[in-house]
Scaffold this motif. Sequence first.
Motif, PDB file in Angstrom:
ATOM      1  N   TYR A 100      -2.605   0.508  10.879  1.00  0.00           N
ATOM      2  CA  TYR A 100      -3.030  -0.179   9.652  1.00  0.00           C
ATOM      3  C   TYR A 100      -2.851  -1.685   9.835  1.00  0.00           C
ATOM      4  O   TYR A 100      -1.769  -2.214   9.704  1.00  0.00           O
ATOM      5  N   ARG A 138      -4.888   6.721  -0.190  1.00  0.00           N
ATOM      6  CA  ARG A 138      -4.299   5.393  -0.012  1.00  0.00           C
ATOM      7  C   ARG A 138      -4.613   4.571  -1.250  1.00  0.00           C
ATOM      8  O   ARG A 138      -5.678   4.716  -1.837  1.00  0.00           O
ATOM      9  N   GLN A 145       0.832  -1.194   0.000  1.00  0.00           N
ATOM     10  CA  GLN A 145       0.000   0.000   0.000  1.00  0.00           C
ATOM     11  C   GLN A 145       0.864   1.242   0.000  1.00  0.00           C
ATOM     12  O   GLN A 145       1.973   1.241   0.521  1.00  0.00           O
ATOM     13  N   TYR A 172       0.521   5.388   1.049  1.00  0.00           N
ATOM     14  CA  TYR A 172      -0.267   6.335   1.837  1.00  0.00           C
ATOM     15  C   TYR A 172       0.214   7.743   1.516  1.00  0.00           C
ATOM     16  O   TYR A 172       1.410   7.967   1.359  1.00  0.00           O
ATOM     17  N   GLU A 175      -3.968  11.757   6.865  1.00  0.00           N
ATOM     18  CA  GLU A 175      -4.040  10.893   5.687  1.00  0.00           C
ATOM     19  C   GLU A 175      -5.094  11.435   4.720  1.00  0.00           C
ATOM     20  O   GLU A 175      -6.229  11.706   5.105  1.00  0.00           O
TER      21      GLU A 175
END
Length: 188
Positions: free
Chosen positions: A187, A92, A80, A82, A89
């Motif tokens: 996460y 993503r 992933q 980000y 954030e």
Amino acid sequence: SVATPAMGQADFIVEYESGMVAASPRIAAPPKPKSQFTVNHYIELDRPLDFGEHFWDESYAQTNGARGTAQIVVDLEAEQLYVYRAGIEIARTKVTRGWEKYDTPTGVFPILEKDADHYSSTYNNAPMPYNLRLTWKGVAIHGADVDGVSATHGCIGVPLEFARKLFANVRKGDKVLVTRNWQRQVYR
């Protein structure tokens, strides 16, 4: 995506075209001392992203006056990428990456060059749209098929639409952290 106020002035529930639902950013754990990549708020999704999926939503960051350059973190283990603005954030996506002898290197890399219409000089003139060069040996973030089966020769491939947005939101010199097991307490 559509952001609608929910339980309070700063709360948002966002539903994306894919049907995925996100809540307004939650408070993250305190950053490690001297970290260049701080996370103050993260997005809580109702389900994990699938390959090819992404979200990009700056509504919470804008509401809270977040300014500054985008910070990019790539987690090779979770596959992933980000994006944060002022520790919030905002985006993503799932990525494709290098494997085995072409493993994607870890570390902190500046964006050395931006090229919206790049073609590989090493791999049969392969298209690498919205290319953000991280090393002079050919490692970059660029638009690619992200399907959970494909791999790269060390680059970080992101969905084309996401690549276009990322390209527009970063500058030459911005830092990219490529790591494994990023913020595991957040996460999962």
